[in-house]
Design a protein around this motif. Structure first.
Motif, mmCIF file in Angstrom:
data_model
loop_
_atom_site.group_PDB
_atom_site.id
_atom_site.type_symbol
_atom_site.label_atom_id
_atom_site.label_comp_id
_atom_site.label_asym_id
_atom_site.label_seq_id
_atom_site.Cartn_x
_atom_site.Cartn_y
_atom_site.Cartn_z
ATOM 1 N N TYR A 109 -20.697 5.446 2.323
ATOM 2 C CA TYR A 109 -19.582 4.828 1.602
ATOM 3 C C TYR A 109 -18.715 5.880 0.925
ATOM 4 N N SER A 110 -19.348 6.857 0.294
ATOM 5 C CA SER A 110 -18.613 7.902 -0.404
ATOM 6 C C SER A 110 -17.722 8.678 0.561
ATOM 7 N N THR A 111 -18.229 8.914 1.763
ATOM 8 C CA THR A 111 -17.435 9.638 2.756
ATOM 9 C C THR A 111 -16.168 8.876 3.123
ATOM 10 N N TRP A 112 -16.309 7.566 3.381
ATOM 11 C CA TRP A 112 -15.137 6.761 3.732
ATOM 12 C C TRP A 112 -14.168 6.656 2.552
ATOM 13 N N ALA A 113 -14.680 6.488 1.361
ATOM 14 C CA ALA A 113 -13.817 6.350 0.191
ATOM 15 C C ALA A 113 -13.039 7.638 -0.086
ATOM 16 N N GLU A 114 -13.705 8.777 0.073
ATOM 17 C CA GLU A 114 -13.027 10.048 -0.157
ATOM 18 C C GLU A 114 -11.952 10.296 0.893
ATOM 19 N N ARG A 115 -12.241 9.900 2.124
ATOM 20 C CA ARG A 115 -11.218 10.034 3.163
ATOM 21 C C ARG A 115 -10.002 9.174 2.836
ATOM 22 N N ALA A 116 -10.266 7.967 2.351
ATOM 23 C CA ALA A 116 -9.146 7.096 1.973
ATOM 24 C C ALA A 116 -8.338 7.711 0.847
ATOM 25 N N GLY A 117 -9.015 8.373 -0.076
ATOM 26 C CA GLY A 117 -8.324 8.994 -1.197
ATOM 27 C C GLY A 117 -7.461 10.167 -0.787
ATOM 28 N N ARG A 118 -7.873 10.862 0.291
ATOM 29 C CA ARG A 118 -7.103 12.021 0.732
ATOM 30 C C ARG A 118 -6.020 11.676 1.751
ATOM 31 N N GLU A 119 -6.146 10.516 2.367
ATOM 32 C CA GLU A 119 -5.247 10.152 3.462
ATOM 33 C C GLU A 119 -3.872 9.743 2.951
ATOM 34 N N THR A 120 -2.832 10.226 3.620
ATOM 35 C CA THR A 120 -1.452 9.856 3.270
ATOM 36 C C THR A 120 -0.888 8.805 4.209
ATOM 37 N N ASP A 121 -1.463 8.696 5.395
ATOM 38 C CA ASP A 121 -0.997 7.686 6.351
ATOM 39 C C ASP A 121 -1.513 6.318 5.903
ATOM 40 N N PRO A 122 -0.608 5.363 5.621
ATOM 41 C CA PRO A 122 -1.047 4.043 5.134
ATOM 42 C C PRO A 122 -2.000 3.332 6.082
ATOM 43 N N LEU A 123 -1.768 3.476 7.395
ATOM 44 C CA LEU A 123 -2.630 2.783 8.352
ATOM 45 C C LEU A 123 -4.050 3.348 8.325
ATOM 46 N N LEU A 124 -4.163 4.672 8.342
ATOM 47 C CA LEU A 124 -5.493 5.278 8.289
ATOM 48 C C LEU A 124 -6.167 5.013 6.949
ATOM 49 N N ARG A 125 -5.362 5.091 5.875
ATOM 50 C CA ARG A 125 -5.936 4.804 4.566
ATOM 51 C C ARG A 125 -6.509 3.394 4.531
ATOM 52 N N GLY A 126 -5.751 2.430 5.088
ATOM 53 C CA GLY A 126 -6.235 1.056 5.106
ATOM 54 C C GLY A 126 -7.504 0.905 5.916
ATOM 55 N N ALA A 127 -7.594 1.640 7.050
ATOM 56 C CA ALA A 127 -8.806 1.567 7.882
ATOM 57 C C ALA A 127 -9.999 2.153 7.139
ATOM 58 N N TYR A 128 -9.784 3.312 6.482
ATOM 59 C CA TYR A 128 -10.874 3.937 5.734
ATOM 60 C C TYR A 128 -11.332 3.041 4.577
ATOM 61 N N LEU A 129 -10.367 2.431 3.895
ATOM 62 C CA LEU A 129 -10.730 1.532 2.800
ATOM 63 C C LEU A 129 -11.502 0.321 3.307
ATOM 64 N N HIS A 130 -11.114 -0.151 4.486
ATOM 65 C CA HIS A 130 -11.827 -1.295 5.079
ATOM 66 C C HIS A 130 -13.286 -0.938 5.344
ATOM 67 N N TYR A 131 -13.507 0.243 5.940
ATOM 68 C CA TYR A 131 -14.886 0.668 6.194
ATOM 69 C C TYR A 131 -15.643 0.872 4.872
ATOM 70 N N ALA A 132 -14.953 1.434 3.882
ATOM 71 C CA ALA A 132 -15.590 1.642 2.583
ATOM 72 C C ALA A 132 -15.972 0.315 1.929
ATOM 73 N N GLU A 133 -15.071 -0.659 2.028
ATOM 74 C CA GLU A 133 -15.356 -1.968 1.439
ATOM 75 C C GLU A 133 -16.543 -2.638 2.120
ATOM 76 N N GLN A 134 -16.617 -2.511 3.432
ATOM 77 C CA GLN A 134 -17.768 -3.072 4.144
ATOM 78 C C GLN A 134 -19.072 -2.411 3.668
ATOM 79 N N GLY A 135 -19.017 -1.085 3.530
ATOM 80 C CA GLY A 135 -20.205 -0.380 3.039
ATOM 81 C C GLY A 135 -20.565 -0.789 1.626
ATOM 82 N N ARG A 136 -19.533 -0.925 0.776
ATOM 83 C CA ARG A 136 -19.786 -1.338 -0.610
ATOM 84 C C ARG A 136 -20.427 -2.723 -0.652
ATOM 85 N N ASP A 137 -19.887 -3.644 0.128
ATOM 86 C CA ASP A 137 -20.428 -5.008 0.139
ATOM 87 C C ASP A 137 -21.879 -5.019 0.616
#
Length: 301
Positions: free
Chosen positions: A116-144
């Motif tokens: 989860y931490s890996t996906w969340a950190e990638r989302a935090g560093r990503e500037t592309d909205p589409l990739l950020r949204g994908a990373y956040l989606h994976y992070a949210e699934q892991g968090r849940d």
């Protein structure tokens, strides 16, 4: 021919038998309650609150990288809360509330938190909205997934805590038997003193009086401590019943610590039940054996 010696000998053996049986039953009844006081205070409570802390930390960490889809503060709050989550998982593992299943679940959760931490950190560093949204989606699934596992673990831990704080009917029967035996033992002691006073014209029998007092007061004290322990465990269970937010966890831990402050003392008294039983039987012997010897009556082996 006088039967006083024989009657005293019979009472002696009856009292010694009652004393031994009462001691054993009272010891079992007392241990049945107080064996769980220390584990509830020192293991179950810290383990449950550690799971609550880890869950709250994970939620706060996710809030640091997900605010309406915008990443933020991945170097401050996020890493602080992830550190708190890891430390809390370590505390929960050391508490080992549910045994092997507990450790297995926490090992899995530790691995999932890393992912989860890996996906969340990638989302935090990503500037592309589409990739950020994908990373956040994976992070949210892991968090849940992590939160679901922590909720299931907490449910299992609470089942252990409820078992520790319970007072089932078999234990109630043992306590009823222990108290009944104490009453019978005190009654026989009183009757024996009346018998000795009537036959030997002796008004005071200090060892038998001391034995009666020890039996009555010892049962009363142990019963009182057991009621206090049962009430304290019930209050502690009520504090732990609902998962607490981060701001309330320290207060909850302090409340349970206050309720269970005497748990170690209560549990340690169980060893003194045997000591009291031995002293009781010594007093009975000291009160009756000299009287039997006066009649030159040999007690059968």
């Amino acid at each position: 021919m006088s039967t006083t010696g024989r009657d005293l000998a019979r009472r002696l053996w009856l009292l010694l038998t009652l004393g031994a049986v009462t001691t054993l039953v009272l010891f079992g009844a007392y241990r049945g309650v107080h064996d769980d006081t220390v584990p509830l205070a020192s293991s179950s409570t810290p383990g449950i609150l550690a799971v609550d802390t880890a869950k709250n930390a994970l939620q706060r960490a996710h809030a640091a990288v997900d605010s309406n889809g915008t990443a933020k503060d991945t170097t401050g709050e996020f890493h602080t809360q992830m550190s708190v989550a890891h430390q809390s998982i370590a505390v929960a593992a050391s508490a080992n509330v549910t045994g092997l299943a507990d450790r297995h679940t926490l090992q899995t959760v530790t691995g999932l938190i890393t992912v989860y931490s890996t996906w969340a950190e990638r989302a935090g560093r990503e500037t592309d909205p589409l990739l950020r949204g994908a990373y956040l989606h994976y992070a949210e699934q892991g968090r849940d997934d992590i939160i679901a596992r922590l909720d299931a673990l907490r449910h299992e831990q609470m089942a252990v805590a409820r078992e520790q704080a319970s007072f089932p009917w078999p234990l109630r029967l043992v306590w009823g038997a222990a108290l009944a035996l104490c009453v019978v033992l005190c009654a026989v002691l009183v009757e024996t003193q009346r018998f000795v006073r009537h036959r030997l014209r002796s008004a005071v029998h200090p060892p038998l009086l001391a034995a009666t007092f020890l039996c009555a007061s010892g049962a009363a004290v142990l019963g009182w401590f057991t009621l206090r322990a049962h009430a304290a465990m019930g209050d502690s269970l009520a504090e732990l019943h609902v998962a607490r937010p981060a701001s309330e966890i320290p207060e909850t831990g302090a409340d349970v610590k206050r309720y269970m402050a005497d748990a170690g003392f209560w549990a340690a008294l169980s060893e003194w039940v045997f000591v009291g039983g031995v002293v009781l039987m010594v007093l009975i012997l000291a009160g009756l054996w000299p009287r039997i010897s006066e009649y030159r009556f040999k007690v059968p082996r």
